[in-house]
Design an enzyme around this catalytic site. Structure first.
Site, PDB file in Angstrom:
ATOM      1  N   ASP A 194     -39.479   5.113 -58.424  1.00  0.00           N
ATOM      2  CA  ASP A 194     -38.815   6.402 -58.678  1.00  0.00           C
ATOM      3  C   ASP A 194     -39.703   7.601 -58.365  1.00  0.00           C
ATOM      4  O   ASP A 194     -39.280   8.746 -58.500  1.00  0.00           O
ATOM      5  CB  ASP A 194     -38.348   6.466 -60.138  1.00  0.00           C
ATOM      6  CG  ASP A 194     -37.213   5.489 -60.398  1.00  0.00           C
ATOM      7  OD1 ASP A 194     -36.498   5.120 -59.435  1.00  0.00           O
ATOM      8  OD2 ASP A 194     -37.035   5.077 -61.558  1.00  0.00           O
TER       9      ASP A 194
ATOM     10  N   ARG B 261     -34.447  13.830 -59.119  1.00  0.00           N
ATOM     11  CA  ARG B 261     -35.888  13.718 -58.844  1.00  0.00           C
ATOM     12  C   ARG B 261     -36.281  14.571 -57.627  1.00  0.00           C
ATOM     13  O   ARG B 261     -37.407  15.069 -57.549  1.00  0.00           O
ATOM     14  CB  ARG B 261     -36.284  12.257 -58.654  1.00  0.00           C
ATOM     15  CG  ARG B 261     -36.005  11.422 -59.893  1.00  0.00           C
ATOM     16  CD  ARG B 261     -36.773  10.133 -59.961  1.00  0.00           C
ATOM     17  NE  ARG B 261     -36.198   9.256 -60.978  1.00  0.00           N
ATOM     18  CZ  ARG B 261     -36.398   9.357 -62.288  1.00  0.00           C
ATOM     19  NH1 ARG B 261     -37.173  10.323 -62.760  1.00  0.00           N
ATOM     20  NH2 ARG B 261     -35.827   8.513 -63.134  1.00  0.00           N
TER      21      ARG B 261
HETATM   22  C1  S3P Z   1     -34.477   1.049 -63.220  1.00  0.00           C
HETATM   23  C2  S3P Z   1     -34.866   0.310 -62.139  1.00  0.00           C
HETATM   24  C3  S3P Z   1     -35.111   0.877 -60.806  1.00  0.00           C
HETATM   25  C4  S3P Z   1     -35.230   2.396 -60.842  1.00  0.00           C
HETATM   26  C5  S3P Z   1     -34.206   3.041 -61.720  1.00  0.00           C
HETATM   27  C6  S3P Z   1     -34.306   2.512 -63.143  1.00  0.00           C
HETATM   28  C7  S3P Z   1     -34.251   0.379 -64.505  1.00  0.00           C
HETATM   29  O1  S3P Z   1     -34.018   0.520 -59.966  1.00  0.00           O
HETATM   30  O2  S3P Z   1     -35.133   2.937 -59.550  1.00  0.00           O
HETATM   31  O3  S3P Z   1     -34.364   4.436 -61.740  1.00  0.00           O
HETATM   32  O4  S3P Z   1     -34.147   1.059 -65.539  1.00  0.00           O
HETATM   33  O5  S3P Z   1     -34.161  -0.858 -64.489  1.00  0.00           O
HETATM   34  P1  S3P Z   1     -34.007  -0.875 -59.129  1.00  0.00           P
HETATM   35  O6  S3P Z   1     -34.232  -1.925 -60.101  1.00  0.00           O
HETATM   36  O7  S3P Z   1     -32.656  -0.958 -58.525  1.00  0.00           O
HETATM   37  O8  S3P Z   1     -35.099  -0.707 -58.116  1.00  0.00           O
END
Ligand code: S3P
Length: 444
Positions: A323, A395
């Protein structure tokens, strides 16, 4: 909640300083709500993130019959209904802007006795859902997507069975959705990831009394859950969100000669890839008062301005900083030389296509950027002011606000309302450290 402004004007500033706290962790707040809802007994959540994403998950759980209370200064209280206590909602569940909300709720609802429908805003309706729907079908769930995207229709009454599944990408959302379904499945669900991804679900499940098996062999990470099983409600303290702190970590690297202190930040190693990357670039970041807050490690971060240099970011760090790339690209614009990010195709599937939107914004401000399928190369240089469109990506909006430490003229940022999904008081914290970011002038 009052509406967040839909545009910002960020005036150039020379430097920032101070001591700040940023809001609670979004990932952990979502999980605390969902796991608290299906636990036995109450769960008290301290430091819950009152952002729109988590509030959408809260509303969805309330529509499924869960009682959730918040009294001023008290922790959020979720009265767990037990594994089989959720009830059919009388409406479509709207998870707003939140990929975590919709994907984890899909896992949670796949094994229920009743039907559910899930949807979200225009951005969420463009995001891929087969990554969870397809393995859930292999467990026995009946799920229809809309061309692979929301809205989703889940038919109740399916008996789920455990699954041995190799995830195509290191995704905490997919892993967590399948772990939640695994709570309801007969037998063992084993999830094999090609690399580490955030492990908040595993930590919270363990703290609620569940036994998980976890192994790591080089990059390969495996977790197994054996269902059906029950969870015990408990008290959960949510650390400040590392991903919210990230904007101020980079801001301080660029422009805090006397340092900036960010208190009580979650430093789970599956989240802090940005620290590794920035240190490699020459950043001066200290972790002070390292301690545990419940199941999670936290620290106070002291960050001082330093000369950053461009690097090739190791692709294995991408899931650990997933992120943080919008703000990392701002650090890259401040660095001497070129920073190259590769192996980051997943960034095209976030709230926006973050590679494309960041490339456009940086280019508009005079920074040299090359876009590849799986990354960007950003060469540091003089940044001018100008207009950038964050396309409703929280973001990206906050990243360009931080860029005002580099720019020679104001940056006008449009579509900033979604900042309220993760960091509702961003403008206040930005002002506290000395950034000059204000609501923009154009009609909202
Ligand atoms: C998250 C996992 C990430 C991240 C998202 C939050 C989570 O996504 O980008 O902002 O809380 O499990 P991905 O697991 O799809 O990469």
């Amino acid at each position: 909640m009052s509406k967040h402004p839909n545009s910002y004007r960020a005036e150039p500033v020379e430097s920032i300083a101070g001591t700040i706290t940023v809001p609670g962790d979004k990932s952990i707040s979502h999980r605390a709500l969902m796991l608290g809802a299906i636990a036995e007994g109450p769960t008290l959540i301290h430091g819950f993130l009152d952002g729109e994403d988590c509030l959408a998950t809260r509303a969805a759980l309330e529509a499924l019959g869960v009682k959730i209370y918040k009294h001023a200064l008290q922790p959020l209280r979720v009265d767990g209904v037990g594994l089989h206590g959720l009830r059919a909602a009388s409406k479509v569940l709207d998870l707003g802007n939140s990929g975590t909300g919709i994907r984890l709720m899909t896992g949670l609802l796949a094994g229920q006795a009743f039907d559910s429908e899930l949807t979200g805003d225009a951005s969420l309706q463009q995001r891929p859902m087969e990554r969870v729907a397809s393995p859930l079908r292999s467990m026995g769930a009946r799920i229809d997507t809309t061309d692979g995207k929301p809205p989703l229709r889940l038919r109740g009454g399916s008996k789920l069975v455990g699954l041995d599944y190799a995830l195509p990408m290191a995704s905490a959302q997919v892993k967590s959705a399948l772990l939640l379904a695994g709570l309801y499945a007969e037998g063992t669900t084993t999830l094999r990831s090609p690399g580490p991804s955030r492990d908040h679900t595993e930590r919270m499940l363990t703290s609620m009394g569940l036994q998980l098996e976890q192994t790591a062999d080089g990059q390969a990470h495996t977790v197994s859950i054996t269902g059906p099983t029950t969870l015990r409600g408990r008290e959960i303290s949510v650390p400040a969100d590392f991903s919210a702190a990230a904007f101020f970590i980079v801001a301080a690297c660029i422009g805090a000669p006397d340092g900036l202190l960010i208190k009580n930040v979650g430093v789970n190693p599956t989240r802090t890839g940005l620290l590794t990357i920035l240190r490699e670039m020459g950043a001066d970041i200290e972790l002070e008062a390292q301690r545990r807050l419940g199941a999670e490690p936290v620290a106070d971060l002291f960050v001082r301005q330093s000369e950053l240099r461009g690097i090739d970011v190791p692709p294995e760090l991408v899931p650990l900083a997933i992120d943080e790339f919008p703000i990392l690209f701002i650090a890259a614009a401040a660095a001497r030389g070129t920073t190259r990010v590769s192996g980051a195709e997943e960034l095209r599937k976030k709230e926006t296509d973050r590679l494309a939107v960041m490339a456009q914004g940086l280019t508009a401000l005079g920074i040299a950027v090359e876009e590849q399928t799986g990354g960007l190369s950003v060469t540091g240089g003089r940044m001018r002011g100008g207009a950038v469109d964050s396309r409703g990506d929280h973001r990206i909006a906050m990243s360009f606000a931080v860029a005002s430490l580099l720019a020679r003229a104001p940056i006008d940022i449009s579509s900033t309302a979604e900042v309220a999904t993760s960091f509702p008081n961003f403008l206040d914290v930005a002002t506290d450290v000395g950034l000059k970011v204000r609501p923009g002038g154009e009609p909202q």
